[in-house]
Design an enzyme around this catalytic site. Structure first.
Site, short mmCIF file in Angstrom:
data_model
loop_
_atom_site.label_atom_id
_atom_site.label_comp_id
_atom_site.label_asym_id
_atom_site.label_seq_id
_atom_site.Cartn_x
_atom_site.Cartn_y
_atom_site.Cartn_z
N ASP A 94 1.86 -6.66 -4.48
CA ASP A 94 1.04 -6.77 -3.28
C ASP A 94 1.68 -7.89 -2.47
O ASP A 94 2.05 -8.92 -3.03
CB ASP A 94 -0.40 -7.15 -3.67
CG ASP A 94 -1.32 -7.12 -2.47
OD1 ASP A 94 -2.16 -6.21 -2.41
OD2 ASP A 94 -1.20 -8.00 -1.59
N SER A 95 1.81 -7.71 -1.18
CA SER A 95 2.61 -8.68 -0.42
C SER A 95 1.96 -10.07 -0.35
O SER A 95 2.63 -11.04 0.01
CB SER A 95 2.94 -8.16 0.98
OG SER A 95 1.82 -8.19 1.81
N SER A 96 0.69 -10.17 -0.72
CA SER A 96 0.07 -11.50 -0.78
C SER A 96 0.75 -12.36 -1.83
O SER A 96 0.66 -13.59 -1.80
CB SER A 96 -1.42 -11.40 -1.14
OG SER A 96 -2.05 -10.55 -0.24
N THR A 105 0.81 -1.22 0.00
CA THR A 105 0.00 0.00 0.00
C THR A 105 0.85 1.27 0.00
O THR A 105 0.46 2.28 -0.58
CB THR A 105 -0.91 0.00 1.26
OG1 THR A 105 -1.79 -1.11 1.15
CG2 THR A 105 -1.72 1.26 1.39
N THR A 159 1.78 -4.71 4.21
CA THR A 159 1.60 -5.13 5.61
C THR A 159 1.09 -6.57 5.73
O THR A 159 1.34 -7.22 6.73
CB THR A 159 0.60 -4.20 6.33
OG1 THR A 159 -0.64 -4.20 5.63
CG2 THR A 159 1.14 -2.79 6.43
N ASP A 160 0.38 -7.05 4.68
CA ASP A 160 -0.31 -8.33 4.83
C ASP A 160 0.63 -9.49 5.16
O ASP A 160 0.31 -10.34 5.99
CB ASP A 160 -1.11 -8.66 3.56
CG ASP A 160 -2.30 -7.74 3.37
OD1 ASP A 160 -2.65 -7.03 4.33
OD2 ASP A 160 -2.87 -7.72 2.26
N1 ASP Z 1 -2.46 -5.62 0.38
C1 ASP Z 1 -1.39 -4.76 0.85
C2 ASP Z 1 -0.11 -5.57 0.88
O1 ASP Z 1 0.13 -6.26 1.82
C3 ASP Z 1 -1.72 -4.21 2.19
C4 ASP Z 1 -0.74 -3.22 2.74
O2 ASP Z 1 0.32 -2.97 2.23
O3 ASP Z 1 -1.07 -2.63 3.78
O4 ASP Z 1 0.63 -5.52 -0.06
#
Ligand code: ASP
Length: 329
Positions: A55-57, A12, A87-88
């Protein structure tokens, strides 16, 4: 002035503003970080590297290996590293780096944001400034700096989708907090010893099963014929599993017969798994399961992937799992 390398991986933090109807997607302006947050150049001599924009997923073993190798390669060119990350799955990457960069002697600081830098009201700017400050200190470990909290990376959990204080470290005190001053509890930090070593490899043969009331282990029995070598069952409380109509003990017995290893974690994040407390957990222990103690499920999962890349001998796996690699125990 200290030299800090900021490695951007996505999330994000750098997402571009979009119309409200559109989903958030990785943006393109991360290379302008020092233009957008010029304050950081007053703290350190900054270089920015865009490694991914994911995206970290979508991050996992492959990306962990690339980040670890990049840091190891540049360990003597910089005084500290900041990894901008979604963050994920930030805590998985933090754990992976802590188990890959053995005897780390410099700070590796993961940070990110709940609201992108492009938004007027955001947490990205302050998180980045805080992370750069921490990366220029003498902290020889992988940490997460987020929402004014300083956490050991392999102890952290993402606890909020909404709050700016998105991470917590339930079973280890915060390494420090950031307010008017930056307060660090130096007695809680790892001590660097020996020279840094890059430990390559993760093996994907680990699965986490989240056990729920009335969930029938029979649905998962065929999984025991797959190449998966290690299962972590996420049980209840101190590590209890259903042992009545849904008999998870027979699942454990079948797994052990097929030469698989079973670990038990917990849905509860505060406190440790203790398989000697309740009758059901004692049965699991007798059937050959092992508790993960107070390690987070995320750290246990990544650590087992790291161990499996080195050995598939059960006794060695158990021995290595019980050793404290980077303050995760
Ligand atoms: N979906 C985002 C990620 O983990 C969420 C974030 O960065 O807060 O890449």
């Amino acid at each position: 002035m200290k030299k800090i390398l900021i490695i951007h991986t996505g999330g994000t933090f750098g997402m571009a503003p979009l119309k409200p109807s559109e989903v958030l997607a990785p943006g393109k302006f991360q290379d302008k970080i020092t233009t957008l947050v010029p304050e950081i150049t007053r703290i350190a001599d900054i270089e920015v590297q865009i490694l991914f924009n994911l995206d970290s997923s979508d991050m996992g073993i492959e990306e962990w290996e690339i980040i670890a190798a990049e840091i190891h390669k540049k360990l003597y060119q910089y005084d500290g590293f900041v990894i901008i990350h979604g963050t994920d799955t930030m805590v998985y990457t933090a754990a992976a780096l802590s188990f890959s960069l053995i005897n780390l002697n410099k700070p590796v600081v993961l940070t990110g944001a709940q609201r992108p830098l492009s938004k007027l009201r955001n947490d990205a700017r302050l998180n980045l400034i805080d992370a750069v400050e921490l990366a220029s200190m003498n902290i020889p470990e992988v940490i997460i700096v987020f929402g004014q909290r300083i956490l050991r990376g392999n102890r952290a959990k993402k606890i909020s989708i909404h709050h700016f204080r998105a991470f917590h470290s339930p079973n280890y005190p915060y390494l420090g907090e950031i307010g008017v001053d930056i307060r660090i509890d130096h007695s809680k930090l790892l001590k660097s010893s020996g020279s840094p070593v890059l430990l390559n490899g993760f093996h994907a043969g680990v699965v986490v099963l989240s056990v729920q009331p009335s969930m029938d282990p029979v649905s998962f029995i065929n999984l025991l014929d797959s190449p998966v070598l290690v299962y972590i069952l996420e049980g209840f409380g101190a590590g209890n599993l259903p042992v009545g109509n849904q008999n998870w003990i027979s699942f454990i017995e079948s797994a052990v017969q097929k030469d698989k290893l079973i670990f038990i974690g917990s849905h509860s994040m505060d406190g440790g798994v203790d398989l000697t407390l309740y009758a059901g957990a004692k049965q699991a222990l007798a059937a050959g399961a092992h508790g993960i103690g107070a390690m987070t499920i995320e750290a246990a999962y990544v650590k087992l992937q790291k161990i499996l890349a080195q050995t598939q001998d059960k006794q060695e796996i158990l021995q290595k799992f019980s050793e404290n690699w980077a303050g995760e125990i």
